[in-house]
Design an enzyme around this catalytic site. Structure first.
Site, PDB file in Angstrom:
ATOM      1  N   LEU A  45      15.010 -14.797  52.759  1.00 18.83           N
ATOM      2  CA  LEU A  45      16.081 -15.194  51.849  1.00 18.83           C
ATOM      3  C   LEU A  45      17.419 -15.152  52.571  1.00 18.83           C
ATOM      4  CD1 LEU A  45      17.122 -12.127  51.403  1.00 18.83           C
ATOM      5  CD2 LEU A  45      15.684 -12.144  49.402  1.00 18.83           C
TER       6      LEU A  45
ATOM      7  N   VAL B  96      14.646 -13.401  57.571  1.00 16.54           N
ATOM      8  CA  VAL B  96      15.026 -14.760  57.949  1.00 16.54           C
ATOM      9  C   VAL B  96      15.505 -15.465  56.696  1.00 16.54           C
ATOM     10  CG1 VAL B  96      13.537 -15.001  59.963  1.00 16.54           C
ATOM     11  CG2 VAL B  96      12.611 -15.493  57.699  1.00 16.54           C
ATOM     12  N   SER B  97      16.263 -16.548  56.883  1.00 15.61           N
ATOM     13  CA  SER B  97      16.950 -17.177  55.758  1.00 15.61           C
ATOM     14  C   SER B  97      16.138 -18.232  55.015  1.00 15.61           C
ATOM     15  CB  SER B  97      18.262 -17.819  56.235  1.00 15.61           C
ATOM     16  OG  SER B  97      19.111 -16.844  56.794  1.00 15.61           O
ATOM     17  N   THR B  98      15.178 -18.871  55.692  1.00 11.22           N
ATOM     18  CA  THR B  98      14.461 -19.984  55.072  1.00 11.22           C
ATOM     19  C   THR B  98      12.954 -19.815  55.140  1.00 11.22           C
ATOM     20  OG1 THR B  98      14.306 -21.302  57.105  1.00 11.22           O
ATOM     21  CG2 THR B  98      16.314 -21.531  55.788  1.00 11.22           C
TER      22      THR B  98
ATOM     23  N   GLN C 224      11.461 -20.847  58.465  1.00 13.45           N
ATOM     24  CA  GLN C 224      11.532 -19.821  59.505  1.00 13.45           C
ATOM     25  C   GLN C 224      10.464 -18.766  59.298  1.00 13.45           C
ATOM     26  OE1 GLN C 224      15.649 -18.689  58.895  1.00 13.45           O
ATOM     27  NE2 GLN C 224      16.252 -19.646  60.805  1.00 13.45           N
TER      28      GLN C 224
END
Length: 220
Positions: free
Chosen positions: A48, A10-12, A15
């Site tokens: 990330l 996941v990006s954040t 999340q």
């Protein structure tokens, strides 16, 4: 029985803490593994951006998979990376076998490159057009993010979202046309093709037949 090492990204941080997106990836992966009659022997997760190639957990997953003769499995191709160069290097790395749950074991390596290239190009276009749209709004005197006037800030935010949505639609339509040209004509089929290519909706989610119908309404 085939062994799989589950890899999710996941990006954040938000999340990662909430599990938003992780559960959906796990569901897709587990369904695939079950259909293959296999088992998941380990799970690794990176939090990330897709443009960041510093994948500590992916590196651990690769080492574990090599040690146990397992496949690394991801839900969608863009969970590995959003860059063609990274995907190509991973495909050519000795002993680093991976499979995309939505594409399956039988997908041609050439098609993996195509899917990755389309997704990378789409993201570049979105970034460029969104930047241009926001610059135009600023040129018109809209103060984006101005917190001194809540109503004005909300109006500006809505305008920015509308502009970004229009850009998103303009980017997705050519991909949908390509999918149709390849013989996929149903809304559900197009949604599946977009998801397989790693193309997300405006909110970063998976496509449904209803969402595709809304986007393609002007095409028909």
């Amino acid at each position: 029985m085939v062994s799989y090492v589950e890899y999710r990204r996941v990006s954040t941080g938000e999340q990662g803490k909430s599990g938003l997106g992780l559960d959906a990836q796990a569901t897709t992966i587990r369904a695939f593994v079950q259909a293959q009659g296999g088992e998941v022997i380990a799970t690794y997760t990176d939090v990330l951006s897709g443009g960041d190639d510093t994948r500590q957990e992916l590196a651990k997953a690769q080492a574990f998979a090599r040690k146990h003769g397992a496949w690394i499995v991801v839900s969608k191709l863009d969970r590995l990376s959003r860059r063609v160069e990274f995907i190509s290097a991973l495909m050519n790395r000795k002993g680093a076998r991976f499979v995309v749950a939505e594409l399956g074991h039988d997908v041609d390596p050439f098609m993996l490159h195509i899917y990755a290239a389309v997704a990378e190009k789409e993201r570049a276009l979105i970034a460029s057009r969104t930047k241009a749209a926001l610059a135009e709004r600023r040129a018109q005197g809209v103060k984006l993010g101005n917190r001194t006037n809540l109503r004005e800030a909300q109006s500006a935010g809505n305008a920015a979202w509308s502009a970004a949505a229009q850009v998103r639609r303009a980017n997705v339509l050519p991909i949908i046309e390509q999918v149709r040209a390849a013989g996929v004509t149903t809304l559900a089929g197009i949604a599946s093709a977009l998801n397989a290519r790693g193309v997300t909706t405006a909110r970063g989610g998976a496509w449904s037949a209803t969402q595709v119908g809304r986007v393609t309404a002007a095409m028909d």
